[in-house]
Design a protein around this motif. Structure first.
Motif, short mmCIF file in Angstrom:
data_model
loop_
_atom_site.label_atom_id
_atom_site.label_comp_id
_atom_site.label_asym_id
_atom_site.label_seq_id
_atom_site.Cartn_x
_atom_site.Cartn_y
_atom_site.Cartn_z
N GLY A 270 38.82 34.02 48.95
CA GLY A 270 38.44 32.76 48.32
C GLY A 270 39.47 32.22 47.37
N GLY A 271 40.74 32.59 47.56
CA GLY A 271 41.80 32.15 46.66
C GLY A 271 42.09 33.13 45.54
N GLY A 272 41.45 34.32 45.60
CA GLY A 272 41.68 35.32 44.57
C GLY A 272 40.74 35.12 43.39
N GLU A 273 41.13 35.61 42.25
CA GLU A 273 40.37 35.41 41.03
C GLU A 273 41.23 34.64 40.03
OE1 GLU A 273 37.55 38.60 39.62
OE2 GLU A 273 38.84 39.80 40.92
N ILE A 274 40.65 33.63 39.43
CA ILE A 274 41.38 32.81 38.46
C ILE A 274 41.77 33.68 37.27
CG2 ILE A 274 41.22 30.82 36.92
CD1 ILE A 274 39.18 29.65 38.95
N PRO A 275 43.05 33.67 36.86
CA PRO A 275 43.50 34.53 35.75
C PRO A 275 42.70 34.27 34.49
CG PRO A 275 45.38 33.55 36.88
CD PRO A 275 44.16 32.88 37.43
#
Length: 283
Positions: A270-275
């Motif tokens: 899903g695009g990874g995890e937002i930092p």
């Protein structure tokens, strides 16, 4: 646009395919017409909602929408040999079995770390190696179920993350070594949620976690992963939700179909995890 796949007449093996992500992958191949075999250390239960023949491999046709079960520990070379010997043809192997309980380095026994590595790295190597002659004859494919934990720091599950990083590299090596007869690719799974309402950090893959004597797997329940805030996955994941078994299965169907792609890593996160710094700045 709807994408469909025709696996009629193809034989597919999904390790750790009795629950969660593995069951979703197995069901997708069965729905596409494949004759699917799943394996795990323990048989599926009524709670797993599985249909189909649970007898030995090679006994008649697989019922529509169902698949066979073979009891096997994929860490055991003799079990793997017995499992693969039941096939006279094999077109696709999905190495899904894997997992780990929370296992920080401090205070965790060396034996547990060794078992995590055996399940997540050595077992896929053994299964792929044993299946290779049949796959080569069929011009088949191997799909590894990798993990975002193998592509970023994995504190608290270091052995799991290291094993998954090794799995990603193993797939690239096998892709080069076995080309052009067998294609080998990896699905790198991020946070995923299953029917059991457990959140999985990439490839906890249920059955493998159970093999280690725990339901967790380098992963946490939804409430645990975001500190009790089950609503935060929409804010933390760019796609707005965690992956589902169906999302992972679609990537497997594509990678296992005849084509040019080999040695690739397809991220289903899903695009990874937002930092975290993005939220800190926003706050």
């Amino acid at each position: 646009m709807t994408v469909t796949y025709d696996y009629a007449g193809k034989r597919v093996l999904v390790t750790g395919g009795t629950k969660g992500i593995g069951a979703g992958i197995a069901a997708a191949f069965a729905s596409a017409g494949a004759e699917v075999t799943v394996c795990a250390r323990t048989p599926p239960t009524a709670r797993d909602h599985h249909s189909g023949d649970t007898g030995a491999v090679g006994r008649g046709a697989v019922p529509a929408g169902g698949f066979r079960f073979v009891q096997a520990d994929v860490r055991d070379p003799s079990d793997v040999e017995r499992l693969i010997s039941g096939f006279d043809r094999l077109d696709v192997v999905v190495n899904n079995a894997g997992g780990s309980p929370p296992a920080p380095l401090e205070g965790t026994s060396p034996r547990l770390h060794a078992r995590v590595i055996e399940l997540n790295l050595t077992a896929p190597l053994l299964v792929s190696q044993c299946a290779y002659p049949l796959l080569a004859e069929a011009g088949g494919a191997v799909v590894m179920i990798g993990s975002a934990s193998g592509a970023r720091p994995s504190p608290g599950t270091s052995a799991y993350g290291a094993a998954k990083a090794g799995l990603h590299h193993l797939a690239r090596c096998l892709a080069a070594e076995w080309a052009p007869r067998v294609r080998v690719n990896t699905v790198v799974v991020g946070l995923a949620t299953t029917r059991d309402a457990d959140t999985r950090d990439a490839g906890s893959q249920d059955a493998g976690a159970r093999d280690l004597g725990t339901r967790g797997a380098g992963a946490h329940g939804a409430a645990d992963h975001y500190g009790g805030r089950a609503d935060l996955d929409g804010r933390a994941i760019p796609a707005g939700r965690m992956a589902t078994p169906a999302d992972v299965a679609q990537a497997c169907l594509w990678l296992a179909a005849p084509g040019y792609v080999t040695g690739a890593e397809v991220r289903v996160d899903g695009g990874g995890e937002i930092p975290a710094w993005r939220h800190l700045v926003a706050d």
